[in-house]
Design a protein around this motif. Structure first.
Motif, PDB file in Angstrom:
ATOM      1  N   LEU A   1      11.399  60.879  15.280  1.00  0.00           N
ATOM      2  CA  LEU A   1      11.204  60.909  13.838  1.00  0.00           C
ATOM      3  C   LEU A   1      12.492  60.509  13.129  1.00  0.00           C
ATOM      4  O   LEU A   1      13.559  61.070  13.407  1.00  0.00           O
ATOM      5  CB  LEU A   1      10.773  62.303  13.383  1.00  0.00           C
TER       6      LEU A   1
ATOM      7  N   CYS B   1      14.444  60.596   9.815  1.00  0.00           N
ATOM      8  CA  CYS B   1      14.469  61.373   8.574  1.00  0.00           C
ATOM      9  C   CYS B   1      15.281  60.617   7.531  1.00  0.00           C
ATOM     10  O   CYS B   1      16.488  60.402   7.698  1.00  0.00           O
ATOM     11  CB  CYS B   1      15.074  62.745   8.827  1.00  0.00           C
TER      12      CYS B   1
ATOM     13  N   ILE C   1       6.219  65.547   7.845  1.00  0.00           N
ATOM     14  CA  ILE C   1       6.397  65.788   9.280  1.00  0.00           C
ATOM     15  C   ILE C   1       5.089  66.211   9.938  1.00  0.00           C
ATOM     16  O   ILE C   1       4.746  65.724  11.027  1.00  0.00           O
ATOM     17  CB  ILE C   1       7.492  66.852   9.500  1.00  0.00           C
TER      18      ILE C   1
ATOM     19  N   ALA D   1       2.948  63.252  10.663  1.00  0.00           N
ATOM     20  CA  ALA D   1       3.431  62.470  11.802  1.00  0.00           C
ATOM     21  C   ALA D   1       3.049  63.128  13.126  1.00  0.00           C
ATOM     22  O   ALA D   1       2.672  62.455  14.095  1.00  0.00           O
ATOM     23  CB  ALA D   1       4.943  62.296  11.709  1.00  0.00           C
TER      24      ALA D   1
ATOM     25  N   VAL E   1       9.902  59.837   8.398  1.00  0.00           N
ATOM     26  CA  VAL E   1       9.394  61.018   7.704  1.00  0.00           C
ATOM     27  C   VAL E   1      10.328  61.335   6.547  1.00  0.00           C
ATOM     28  O   VAL E   1      11.471  60.866   6.494  1.00  0.00           O
ATOM     29  CB  VAL E   1       9.283  62.234   8.650  1.00  0.00           C
TER      30      VAL E   1
END
Length: 293
Positions: A188, A190, A199, A202, A242
């Motif tokens: 992920l 960020c 999140i 995802a 995300v």
């Protein structure tokens, strides 16, 4: 301090001789004597990094030293030994973090240990100042005590593994796949802004494509985010972007939010939890506020 962490040698000394003495200058002895203030014959919670948690009998001596010994047990095989049991595993989350300012990083070591991260990789980035890496914040003798205090606060015995990478691009190209292999890891990215998904979304999308991910790698950039080149590089390596929204948060606020949301989401996937139902009273109160159809 909700857990008194012992060194492995101290646990071995207890098992070999029946007790161990903590000197008056030891911060653990001071905490036991001045904060916990145990009564004679009391037991306290103790643990050892990488081993587990148990209870030990405690005695405060007249000179201020503290003696710890195995707690009484009905198990004859365990008599005279400190019994430590492994804690239930936490959701597997690891962190690739662009090195923040040293003062911020020193504050974060305890926080990251409390959150239960398995590994922390500190890396350079376009918006990171190179002198940050020569500070005390990257010195194991300085940050390890901070992480141990975090473990004592959270009642955890898993010390995060720390790795420092001075060059981001070579690390991503040469080492990323070996450390964080797919599909075991959901990667992920960020980054602030509207391009990222929440999140939980995802995680659910990853589950919908097949088996839920066993672990998550969070790539968190400097305050202000990654630059476009870095974002593209991560996307080419399979990272899903995300976001916590359009607000640009400080590193410490963003990290706590990101890790907490990720662990909660992973726990839900792993246990197969359905959507949580409101308690009856809360559901009735909510229904009373909604217009009737």
């Amino acid at each position: 301090m909700n857990l008194v962490l012992l060194l492995y040698d101290e646990v071995e000394e207890i098992n070999a001789t029946g007790s161990v003495l903590l000197p008056t200058t030891d911060r653990r002895a001071r905490h036991i004597a001045t904060v916990l203030k145990p009564k004679p014959g009391a037991t306290i919670r103790v643990g050892c990094v990488g081993v587990g948690v148990g209870r030990a009998s405690v005695c405060i001596l007249e000179d201020g030293q503290v003696r710890l010994s195995p707690a009484a047990s009905n198990d004859t095989d365990a008599a005279g030994r400190l019994c430590l049991s492994a804690l239930p595993p936490h959701p597997h989350v690891e962190l690739l973090l662009a090195m923040p300012r040293p003062k911020v990083m020193m504050r974060l070591w305890s926080v990251l240990a409390q959150l239960g991260l398995r590994r922390i990789v500190l890396t350079n980035a376009w918006r990171v100042e190179k002198p940050y890496f020569s500070s005390q914040a990257t010195d194991p003798s300085k940050y390890t005590p901070e992480m141990l205090e975090g473990l004592e606060q959270a009642v955890c015995t898993t010390l995060p593994e720390v790795q420092v990478e001075l060059r981001l691009k070579p690390f991503v190209e040469d080492s990323l796949d070996a450390l964080f292999p797919t599909p075991n890891f959901l990667r992920l990215l960020c980054h602030p802004g509207d391009a990222g998904v929440p999140i939980r979304e995802a995680l659910l999308e990853a589950q919908a494509r097949g088996a839920p991910p066993q672990a998550v790698l969070l790539a968190v950039g400097p305050e202000g985010g990654w630059v476009d080149y870095e974002v593209d590089m991560f996307r080419e390596r399979g990272f899903v972007q995300v976001s916590l929204g359009s607000r640009i948060l400080t590193t410490d606020v963003a990290l706590v939010s990101l890790v907490a949301l990720t662990m909660d989401g992973l726990s839900g996937l792993g246990s197969g939890k359905a959507k949580r139902k409101l308690p009856a009273r809360a559901a009735d109160a909510l229904a009373s506020l909604l217009p009737c159809c």
